[in-house]
Design a protein around this motif. Structure first.
Motif, PDB file in Angstrom:
ATOM      1  N   ARG A  78       1.431  13.919   9.987  1.00 19.64           N
ATOM      2  CA  ARG A  78       0.626  13.662   9.153  1.00 19.64           C
ATOM      3  C   ARG A  78       0.533  13.965   8.401  1.00 19.64           C
ATOM      4  O   ARG A  78      -1.160  13.473   7.332  1.00 19.64           O
ATOM      5  N   ASN A  79       0.869  14.563   7.096  1.00 21.58           N
ATOM      6  CA  ASN A  79       1.465  14.365   5.848  1.00 21.58           C
ATOM      7  C   ASN A  79       0.929  13.394   5.774  1.00 21.58           C
ATOM      8  O   ASN A  79       0.128  12.682   4.595  1.00 21.58           O
ATOM      9  N   ALA A  80       1.565  12.468   6.236  1.00 22.28           N
ATOM     10  CA  ALA A  80       1.762  10.819   5.628  1.00 22.28           C
ATOM     11  C   ALA A  80       0.268  10.238   5.569  1.00 22.28           C
ATOM     12  O   ALA A  80      -0.157   9.142   4.845  1.00 22.28           O
ATOM     13  N   LEU A  81       0.095  10.327   7.416  1.00 24.52           N
ATOM     14  CA  LEU A  81      -1.761  10.025   7.401  1.00 24.52           C
ATOM     15  C   LEU A  81      -2.628  10.565   5.985  1.00 24.52           C
ATOM     16  O   LEU A  81      -3.357   9.819   6.022  1.00 24.52           O
ATOM     17  N   ASP A  82      -2.600  11.923   5.993  1.00 22.70           N
ATOM     18  CA  ASP A  82      -3.675  11.911   5.153  1.00 22.70           C
ATOM     19  C   ASP A  82      -3.185  11.410   3.680  1.00 22.70           C
ATOM     20  O   ASP A  82      -4.404  10.634   2.961  1.00 22.70           O
ATOM     21  N   ALA A  83      -2.059  11.748   3.747  1.00 25.76           N
ATOM     22  CA  ALA A  83      -1.636  11.670   1.989  1.00 25.76           C
ATOM     23  C   ALA A  83      -2.421   9.301   2.005  1.00 25.76           C
ATOM     24  O   ALA A  83      -2.847   9.042   0.888  1.00 25.76           O
ATOM     25  N   LEU A  84      -2.372   8.350   2.913  1.00 24.58           N
ATOM     26  CA  LEU A  84      -2.672   7.848   3.405  1.00 24.58           C
ATOM     27  C   LEU A  84      -4.311   6.803   3.259  1.00 24.58           C
ATOM     28  O   LEU A  84      -4.468   6.058   3.544  1.00 24.58           O
ATOM     29  N   ALA A  85      -4.988   8.154   3.675  1.00 25.17           N
ATOM     30  CA  ALA A  85      -6.735   7.848   3.869  1.00 25.17           C
ATOM     31  C   ALA A  85      -6.930   6.728   2.539  1.00 25.17           C
ATOM     32  O   ALA A  85      -8.039   6.271   3.476  1.00 25.17           O
ATOM     33  N   ARG A  86      -6.615   7.270   1.576  1.00 29.82           N
ATOM     34  CA  ARG A  86      -7.410   6.340   0.361  1.00 29.82           C
ATOM     35  C   ARG A  86      -6.784   5.161   0.681  1.00 29.82           C
ATOM     36  O   ARG A  86      -7.168   4.074  -0.650  1.00 29.82           O
ATOM     37  N   SER A  87      -6.090   4.802   1.328  1.00 31.20           N
ATOM     38  CA  SER A  87      -5.222   3.209   1.047  1.00 31.20           C
ATOM     39  C   SER A  87      -5.728   1.738   0.932  1.00 31.20           C
ATOM     40  O   SER A  87      -6.165   1.176   0.910  1.00 31.20           O
ATOM     41  N   GLY A  88      -6.718   2.552   2.576  1.00 29.62           N
ATOM     42  CA  GLY A  88      -8.448   1.064   3.148  1.00 29.62           C
ATOM     43  C   GLY A  88      -7.385   0.100   4.227  1.00 29.62           C
ATOM     44  O   GLY A  88      -7.830  -1.177   4.480  1.00 29.62           O
ATOM     45  N   VAL A  89      -6.129   1.122   4.109  1.00 34.07           N
ATOM     46  CA  VAL A  89      -5.600  -0.282   5.173  1.00 34.07           C
ATOM     47  C   VAL A  89      -5.500   0.681   6.072  1.00 34.07           C
ATOM     48  O   VAL A  89      -5.513   1.659   6.834  1.00 34.07           O
ATOM     49  N   PRO A 142       5.508   0.425  -2.384  1.00 35.85           N
ATOM     50  CA  PRO A 142       4.395   1.170  -3.933  1.00 35.85           C
ATOM     51  C   PRO A 142       3.443   1.318  -4.134  1.00 35.85           C
ATOM     52  O   PRO A 142       2.873   1.110  -2.856  1.00 35.85           O
ATOM     53  N   GLY A 143       3.355   2.532  -4.177  1.00 34.38           N
ATOM     54  CA  GLY A 143       2.171   3.243  -4.068  1.00 34.38           C
ATOM     55  C   GLY A 143       1.789   3.443  -2.271  1.00 34.38           C
ATOM     56  O   GLY A 143       0.824   4.744  -1.518  1.00 34.38           O
ATOM     57  N   GLY A 144       3.259   3.963  -1.548  1.00 32.45           N
ATOM     58  CA  GLY A 144       3.126   5.091  -0.475  1.00 32.45           C
ATOM     59  C   GLY A 144       3.556   6.424  -0.304  1.00 32.45           C
ATOM     60  O   GLY A 144       3.538   6.639  -1.646  1.00 32.45           O
ATOM     61  N   VAL A 145       3.940   6.549   0.928  1.00 31.92           N
ATOM     62  CA  VAL A 145       4.352   7.874   0.854  1.00 31.92           C
ATOM     63  C   VAL A 145       5.485   8.912   1.291  1.00 31.92           C
ATOM     64  O   VAL A 145       6.331   7.849   2.482  1.00 31.92           O
ATOM     65  N   VAL A 146       6.459   8.773   0.569  1.00 24.86           N
ATOM     66  CA  VAL A 146       7.792   9.644   1.632  1.00 24.86           C
ATOM     67  C   VAL A 146       7.583  11.573   1.991  1.00 24.86           C
ATOM     68  O   VAL A 146       6.472  12.171   0.881  1.00 24.86           O
ATOM     69  N   SER A 147       7.381  11.634   3.081  1.00 25.64           N
ATOM     70  CA  SER A 147       6.890  12.885   3.726  1.00 25.64           C
ATOM     71  C   SER A 147       8.335  13.451   4.416  1.00 25.64           C
ATOM     72  O   SER A 147       8.693  13.057   5.226  1.00 25.64           O
TER      73      SER A 147
END
Length: 364
Positions: free
Chosen positions: A167-178, A275-280
């Motif tokens: 969930r932490n990863a998904l929340d951080a990716l919410a603004r990525s537009g993917v 780049p621009g990704g998330v490590v949870s």
């Protein structure tokens, strides 16, 4: 004096199944729980291996359990006979952190199975027939009738932790537009928490999940759960670059979930993420090797790094339904009497083939 059987820490690489005093006479706010199922967690191995120091010899081990309320002290709303599960740390339910969904930082939190050898502060654990639970109303969750004691054990620690990591990863990716269905994810470490991270990620809508581990039986279980297995010897970075080429040009996965708590696992995570990704990260890093990348490297790759102890008690009510639907109980490889704890610790520490999640029966 009333007694019970329990697993007791003696010294690194030595535990014992023996008779100890049974908790009785609950004080204000406390409950005594008859333990019906308890787990062996990877975190139990940190003091067992001597990597985490300061545990007082004689402490009852374990922080994963579910059971039946036996007795309650003054002021406790739970009633004897209630089927309950506990988060791995206690929670008061009333402090700022508990009221803001961060029970892991509760002002009164104590980890089950940890008593400091220097100060004597702490509480006994739950690899036992009974356990004393402080702040019972804030710590225990009443299990719905269709949630088994085994799933209650998973709910209070590793399933919640895996879900929290995803969930932490998904929340951080919410603004990525993917779009969620196009997001790619790698899970580094496919022990019990890693497999729960896969289940949690799937529950959240991730579909493309790569699973990385050196143990063949763990990779097979990850594959059975729908993830794509990758052995570290196969050059995961190259494999993932090729796999993500059609979606993002081969820059890497959108997010990496690190659940091992090892320097190399975190280093691998930063290598795999785009780049621009998330490590949870939810691995317990009980080592002194430091951080595998510099702030400058994170800056140059626009990496978001999330870490921290899972607020399991805050998540448990919402996950009661999900734990059954996820099918996560398939990770349980051994259901054995508590009297076999010494054998199970040895096998689990050695990552023996076929051993994933161990559930103990204290009455077997």
């Amino acid at each position: 004096m009333a007694t019970m059987q329990a697993v007791v820490f003696k010294q690194p690489y030595k535990i014992a199944y023996e008779q100890v005093p049974r908790p009785t006479d609950p004080q204000e706010g406390e409950a005594i729980v008859r333990v019906m199922a308890c787990g062996l967690c990877g975190s139990d191995l940190h003091p067992y291996r001597g990597a985490e120091k300061g545990l007082r010899p004689g402490t009852v081990c374990g922080h994963e359990f579910a059971g039946v309320v036996e007795q309650v002290g003054a002021g406790v709303q739970l009633e004897p006979g209630a089927r309950v599960a506990a988060s791995f740390t206690t929670a008061c339910g009333g402090c700022w952190f508990c009221n803001h969904s961060l029970s892991s930082r509760c002002e009164k939190a104590k980890l089950f199975g940890w008593i400091d050898e220097r100060t004597g502060d702490g509480i006994h654990g739950a690899q036992a027939q009974f356990v004393r639970v402080p702040n019972a109303d804030g710590t225990l969750v009443v299990l719905p009738p269709d949630v088994s004691f085994e799933n209650g054990v998973l709910l209070g620690d590793i399933f919640a932790t895996g879900y929290f990591c995803a969930r932490n990863a998904l929340d951080a990716l919410a603004r990525s537009g993917v779009p969620k269905e196009e997001l790619t994810l790698a899970v580094v470490g496919c022990g019990p928490v890693g497999l729960c991270a896969i289940a949690g990620a799937q529950a959240l809508g991730f579909e493309q999940i790569y699973a990385i581990d050196r143990v063949a039986s763990r990779l097979q279980k990850a594959k059975d759960m729908g993830a794509m297995p990758v052995c570290p010897d196969q050059d995961p970075q190259k494999i993932i670059q090729e796999a993500t080429r059609p979606t993002n040009g081969g820059y890497g996965v959108d997010a990496v979930l690190e659940v091992v708590g090892a320097y190399q696992a975190l280093e691998t995570s930063f290598q795999l993420v785009r780049p621009g990704g998330v490590v949870s990260s939810v691995g317990v890093h009980a080592h002194d090797r430091g951080f595998p990348v510099s702030p400058e490297q994170c800056y140059d790759k626009n990496i978001t790094f999330c870490s921290g102890r899972c607020p399991a008690r805050s998540l448990m009510p919402e996950l009661c339904e999900a734990v059954g639907k996820s099918g996560v109980s398939q990770i349980i490889s051994h259901r054995v009497p508590l009297s076999r704890a010494e054998e199970m610790y040895t096998l689990f520490e050695a990552q023996a083939s076929g051993i994933l999640k161990v559930i103990f029966d204290p009455w077997g």
